[in-house]
Design a protein around this motif. Structure first.
Motif, PDB file in Angstrom:
ATOM      1  N   MET A 112       0.844  -1.193   0.000  1.00 15.77           N
ATOM      2  CA  MET A 112       0.000   0.000   0.000  1.00 15.77           C
ATOM      3  C   MET A 112       0.878   1.241   0.000  1.00 15.77           C
ATOM      4  SD  MET A 112      -3.289   0.025  -0.157  1.00 15.77           S
ATOM      5  CE  MET A 112      -3.795   1.519   0.677  1.00 15.77           C
ATOM      6  N   ALA A 113       0.423   2.316  -0.643  1.00 18.10           N
ATOM      7  CA  ALA A 113       1.185   3.567  -0.648  1.00 18.10           C
ATOM      8  C   ALA A 113       1.494   3.990   0.782  1.00 18.10           C
ATOM      9  CB  ALA A 113       0.400   4.647  -1.372  1.00 18.10           C
ATOM     10  N   LYS A 114       2.694   4.504   1.001  1.00 17.97           N
ATOM     11  CA  LYS A 114       3.154   4.849   2.346  1.00 17.97           C
ATOM     12  C   LYS A 114       2.323   5.977   2.952  1.00 17.97           C
ATOM     13  CE  LYS A 114       7.544   5.586   4.753  1.00 17.97           C
ATOM     14  NZ  LYS A 114       8.993   5.784   4.561  1.00 17.97           N
ATOM     15  N   ASP A 115       2.129   5.868   4.277  1.00 16.38           N
ATOM     16  CA  ASP A 115       1.436   6.892   5.070  1.00 16.38           C
ATOM     17  C   ASP A 115      -0.047   7.011   4.760  1.00 16.38           C
ATOM     18  OD1 ASP A 115       3.676   7.614   6.558  1.00 16.38           O
ATOM     19  OD2 ASP A 115       4.345   9.017   5.027  1.00 16.38           O
ATOM     20  N   LYS A 116      -0.649   5.947   4.244  1.00 11.28           N
ATOM     21  CA  LYS A 116      -2.109   5.920   4.158  1.00 11.28           C
ATOM     22  C   LYS A 116      -2.664   5.849   5.570  1.00 11.28           C
ATOM     23  CE  LYS A 116      -2.891   5.816  -0.336  1.00 11.28           C
ATOM     24  NZ  LYS A 116      -3.697   6.843  -1.038  1.00 11.28           N
ATOM     25  N   ASP A 117      -3.948   6.122   5.732  1.00  6.51           N
ATOM     26  CA  ASP A 117      -4.559   6.063   7.054  1.00  6.51           C
ATOM     27  C   ASP A 117      -4.692   4.596   7.471  1.00  6.51           C
ATOM     28  OD1 ASP A 117      -6.051   6.227   9.358  1.00  6.51           O
ATOM     29  OD2 ASP A 117      -7.305   7.860   8.626  1.00  6.51           O
ATOM     30  N   ILE A 118      -3.631   4.083   8.104  1.00  5.47           N
ATOM     31  CA  ILE A 118      -3.594   2.674   8.473  1.00  5.47           C
ATOM     32  C   ILE A 118      -4.716   2.332   9.456  1.00  5.47           C
ATOM     33  CG2 ILE A 118      -2.188   0.830   9.501  1.00  5.47           C
ATOM     34  CD1 ILE A 118      -1.185   1.826   6.837  1.00  5.47           C
ATOM     35  N   GLY A 119      -5.022   3.267  10.343  1.00  2.75           N
ATOM     36  CA  GLY A 119      -6.072   3.019  11.336  1.00  2.75           C
ATOM     37  C   GLY A 119      -7.402   2.677  10.694  1.00  2.75           C
ATOM     38  N   LYS A 120      -7.811   3.458   9.698  1.00  2.00           N
ATOM     39  CA  LYS A 120      -9.088   3.205   9.024  1.00  2.00           C
ATOM     40  C   LYS A 120      -9.059   1.893   8.250  1.00  2.00           C
ATOM     41  CE  LYS A 120     -10.599   8.022   8.489  1.00  2.00           C
ATOM     42  NZ  LYS A 120     -10.930   9.090   7.516  1.00  2.00           N
ATOM     43  N   LEU A 121      -7.917   1.596   7.621  1.00  6.14           N
ATOM     44  CA  LEU A 121      -7.799   0.349   6.880  1.00  6.14           C
ATOM     45  C   LEU A 121      -7.902  -0.852   7.813  1.00  6.14           C
ATOM     46  CD1 LEU A 121      -4.896   1.302   4.439  1.00  6.14           C
ATOM     47  CD2 LEU A 121      -7.305   1.006   3.855  1.00  6.14           C
ATOM     48  N   VAL A 122      -7.239  -0.770   8.960  1.00  9.60           N
ATOM     49  CA  VAL A 122      -7.276  -1.865   9.939  1.00  9.60           C
ATOM     50  C   VAL A 122      -8.691  -2.064  10.464  1.00  9.60           C
ATOM     51  CG1 VAL A 122      -6.549  -2.525  12.277  1.00  9.60           C
ATOM     52  CG2 VAL A 122      -4.859  -1.743  10.610  1.00  9.60           C
ATOM     53  N   LEU A 123      -9.385  -0.962  10.733  1.00 16.42           N
ATOM     54  CA  LEU A 123     -10.771  -1.068  11.196  1.00 16.42           C
ATOM     55  C   LEU A 123     -11.653  -1.725  10.133  1.00 16.42           C
ATOM     56  CD1 LEU A 123     -11.355   2.348  13.022  1.00 16.42           C
ATOM     57  CD2 LEU A 123     -11.239   0.070  14.068  1.00 16.42           C
ATOM     58  N   SER A 124     -11.419  -1.395   8.864  1.00 11.14           N
ATOM     59  CA  SER A 124     -12.195  -1.995   7.773  1.00 11.14           C
ATOM     60  C   SER A 124     -11.939  -3.496   7.691  1.00 11.14           C
ATOM     61  CB  SER A 124     -11.842  -1.336   6.438  1.00 11.14           C
ATOM     62  OG  SER A 124     -12.145   0.038   6.452  1.00 11.14           O
ATOM     63  N   ILE A 125     -10.668  -3.883   7.776  1.00 11.35           N
ATOM     64  CA  ILE A 125     -10.319  -5.308   7.719  1.00 11.35           C
ATOM     65  C   ILE A 125     -10.919  -6.052   8.911  1.00 11.35           C
ATOM     66  CG2 ILE A 125      -8.416  -6.968   7.815  1.00 11.35           C
ATOM     67  CD1 ILE A 125      -6.702  -4.645   6.533  1.00 11.35           C
ATOM     68  N   GLY A 126     -10.740  -5.469  10.105  1.00 15.60           N
ATOM     69  CA  GLY A 126     -11.258  -6.099  11.321  1.00 15.60           C
ATOM     70  C   GLY A 126     -12.770  -6.222  11.293  1.00 15.60           C
ATOM     71  N   ALA A 127     -13.442  -5.184  10.790  1.00 17.58           N
ATOM     72  CA  ALA A 127     -14.906  -5.215  10.726  1.00 17.58           C
ATOM     73  C   ALA A 127     -15.385  -6.295   9.774  1.00 17.58           C
ATOM     74  CB  ALA A 127     -15.435  -3.854  10.292  1.00 17.58           C
ATOM     75  N   LEU A 128     -14.741  -6.410   8.591  1.00 16.44           N
ATOM     76  CA  LEU A 128     -15.150  -7.419   7.617  1.00 16.44           C
ATOM     77  C   LEU A 128     -14.865  -8.825   8.141  1.00 16.44           C
ATOM     78  CD1 LEU A 128     -16.348  -7.985   4.879  1.00 16.44           C
ATOM     79  CD2 LEU A 128     -14.099  -7.591   3.837  1.00 16.44           C
ATOM     80  N   ASP A 129     -13.699  -9.001   8.752  1.00 18.47           N
ATOM     81  CA  ASP A 129     -13.337 -10.302   9.323  1.00 18.47           C
ATOM     82  C   ASP A 129     -14.318 -10.718  10.415  1.00 18.47           C
ATOM     83  OD1 ASP A 129     -11.186 -12.483   9.871  1.00 18.47           O
ATOM     84  OD2 ASP A 129     -11.493 -11.554  11.825  1.00 18.47           O
ATOM     85  N   THR A 130     -14.632  -9.792  11.317  1.00 17.58           N
ATOM     86  CA  THR A 130     -15.550 -10.090  12.417  1.00 17.58           C
ATOM     87  C   THR A 130     -16.958 -10.347  11.894  1.00 17.58           C
ATOM     88  OG1 THR A 130     -14.224  -8.691  13.899  1.00 17.58           O
ATOM     89  CG2 THR A 130     -16.462  -9.226  14.620  1.00 17.58           C
ATOM     90  N   PHE A 131     -17.350  -9.596  10.869  1.00 17.95           N
ATOM     91  CA  PHE A 131     -18.678  -9.777  10.287  1.00 17.95           C
ATOM     92  C   PHE A 131     -18.822 -11.174   9.682  1.00 17.95           C
ATOM     93  CE2 PHE A 131     -21.582  -9.024   6.539  1.00 17.95           C
ATOM     94  CZ  PHE A 131     -22.750  -8.937   7.286  1.00 17.95           C
ATOM     95  N   ILE A 132     -17.781 -11.635   8.971  1.00 18.75           N
ATOM     96  CA  ILE A 132     -17.829 -12.973   8.381  1.00 18.75           C
ATOM     97  C   ILE A 132     -17.870 -14.036   9.478  1.00 18.75           C
ATOM     98  CG2 ILE A 132     -16.565 -14.661   7.004  1.00 18.75           C
ATOM     99  CD1 ILE A 132     -17.816 -12.514   5.291  1.00 18.75           C
ATOM    100  N   ALA A 133     -17.077 -13.839  10.548  1.00 14.52           N
ATOM    101  CA  ALA A 133     -17.106 -14.792  11.670  1.00 14.52           C
ATOM    102  C   ALA A 133     -18.498 -14.832  12.290  1.00 14.52           C
ATOM    103  CB  ALA A 133     -16.064 -14.402  12.713  1.00 14.52           C
ATOM    104  N   PHE A 134     -19.103 -13.658  12.442  1.00 10.19           N
ATOM    105  CA  PHE A 134     -20.461 -13.578  12.999  1.00 10.19           C
ATOM    106  C   PHE A 134     -21.453 -14.319  12.105  1.00 10.19           C
ATOM    107  CE2 PHE A 134     -24.564 -11.295  12.923  1.00 10.19           C
ATOM    108  CZ  PHE A 134     -24.983 -11.547  14.227  1.00 10.19           C
TER     109      PHE A 134
END
Length: 441
Positions: free
Chosen positions: A238-260
């Motif tokens: 990924m391009a450097k200095d992207k908003d990693i926090g938002k990306l991590v939240l998106s990944i975590g939300a999708l992962d948790t949603f699939i587990a749910f």
């Protein structure tokens, strides 16, 4: 040489979520939920995902994104001022962990593929072939494990954008559609509502049960595929200095949603099977994870007639897709190392790593009873948590120059990053140590 990269945020999120979403979500999460209080487990799982798993995911992706290198070079650079050799050693340990994961994961994925084809064989009337595909055997493992390894290699050797990103964008929506379709069907069956109630209504008296808390912490951590470098190498694309926090939240939300959603499918399906007369629980515990996937549910699907065979084919295809998206990221870890540090072509690196994985898998097949469970235990209870603990230490303590998290924290409007950095440096290592001690010992 210009590094290949993801061309969009959604491409990165889908690929990273695909890495995280695997058999641990669709098989492991519902099993843990069924064995640990249903709704109570779900509640604790969500809490510890926020407290521990997402910070761990952030740390791994952050290191890769800031260094723009493969895990060996990335950890070597991050540790350059203090422990450069140990940093590179930790990165190489991650490469070994990725190959270890692939060696057993591809065997299990082959089982899923075989069961999907078994249902198809029944539908077209080739009963003998269907029985053979559904019966565990060394010959079946020798045939289907290489098939799955080749499927992953065909995607990885095409590159980050043309292979990983494009196929993740195809496979992840397919996985979601199949999962939702199966849920709708299962919830219409007799007995499903009892399972739904068990899953969604928490018994808060169990929330403080230590074994439940530790189980939820372990599931939250391991289901995000952290600790073998896959997320780190994806972060580097990924391009450097992207908003990693938002990306991590998106990944975590999708992962948790699939587990749910997986819980919405599997737990009601267990109660449907129980309503149909199958023994599912003994002493309030599932009678066995292997029996859950390969005996209880196939028996349930068979009892439904032709539509049941269609459901079985869709269910095991779903598990095969989930396994494939996870193996892609693990394969990319050693491939990126060979391409960037040893000047291999991507094609040559991909097929070399695939050959190594195949040899390791065949050793596990040959000595299955002795090695299979041992390899899984060593990786998931020792190597992954220790690797992630090292990531926290690198970000919080070892990495000086180039650690933008610390640099920004010194600026007034970014003071909150100081709190975040302290959370990664102090709180997360303590929480992770608790997980490691309780899971490993």
């Amino acid at each position: 040489m210009t590094r290949d990269s993801f061309h969009s945020r959604i491409g990165f999120v889908l690929a990273a979520a695909g890495s995280a979403i695997g058999l641990g979500n669709i098989w492991g999460f519902p099993t843990n939920a069924a064995n640990n209080g249903g709704g109570a487990f779900l509640f604790v799982y969500l809490v510890v995902t926020l407290l521990l798993a997402l910070p761990a995911l952030y740390a791994e992706i952050y290191i890769g994104n800031q260094t723009q290198k493969n895990p060996v070079s990335a950890l070597g650079e991050a540790c350059a001022e203090r422990i450069p050799r140990f940093g590179r050693f930790a990165g190489k340990l991650g490469l070994c962990g990725a190959i270890m994961m692939l060696s057993f994961y591809t065997i299990v994925a082959g089982w899923m593929l075989a069961h999907a084809l078994s249902a198809v064989a029944s539908l077209v009337g080739t009963t003998d072939l269907s029985v053979w595909l559904a019966t565990d055997s060394t010959v079946r493992n020798v045939i289907f494990t290489p098939i799955f390894i080749v499927l992953g290699a065909l995607i990885v050797h095409q590159g980050v954008h043309s292979g990983i990103e494009r196929w993740s964008a195809r496979l992840m929506p397919m996985l979601l559609i199949m999962l939702v379709g199966l849920i709708v069907y299962i919830l219409q069956q007799d007995g499903a509502m009892a399972g739904l109630k068990q899953y969604l209504i928490p018994d808060f008296s169990q929330v403080t049960n230590p074994s439940l808390v530790i189980s939820a912490m372990g599931q939250a951590f391991f289901s995000l595929s952290i600790g073998v470098g896959g997320m780190m190498v994806y972060g580097s694309y990924m391009a450097k200095d992207k908003d990693i926090g938002k990306l991590v939240l998106s990944i975590g939300a999708l992962d948790t949603f699939i587990a749910f959603l997986a819980g919405l499918l599997i737990i009601p399906a267990l109660f449907v099977a129980q309503h149909a007369g199958q023994q599912v629980f003994a002493d309030d515990q599932l009678i066995g994870e292997g029996q859950l996937i390969f005996q209880i549910l196939p028996t349930l699907f068979s009892s439904m007639g032709t539509i049941g065979l269609v459901v079985a084919a869709a269910f095991f295809s779903l598990l095969s897709i989930a396994a494939l998206t996870s193996t892609i990221s693990s394969t990319e870890v050693p491939v990126a190392y060979l391409v960037e540090e040893k000047s291999f072509t991507r094609r040559k690196a991909t097929w070399l790593i695939s050959a190594i994985v195949l040899m390791a898998s065949m050793v596990l097949v040959a000595f299955f009873d002795v090695l299979f469970g041992l390899i899984i235990q060593v990786l998931t209870t020792i190597m992954q948590p220790l690797s992630c603990l090292f990531y926290f230490i690198v970000v919080g303590w070892v990495w000086k120059r180039g650690n933008k998290l610390k640099d920004k924290a010194r600026i007034a409007e970014h003071k909150w990053l100081g709190l975040w950095g302290n959370y990664l440096a102090f709180v997360c290592p303590i929480l992770l140590t608790v997980v490691f001690v309780n899971v490993a010992f």
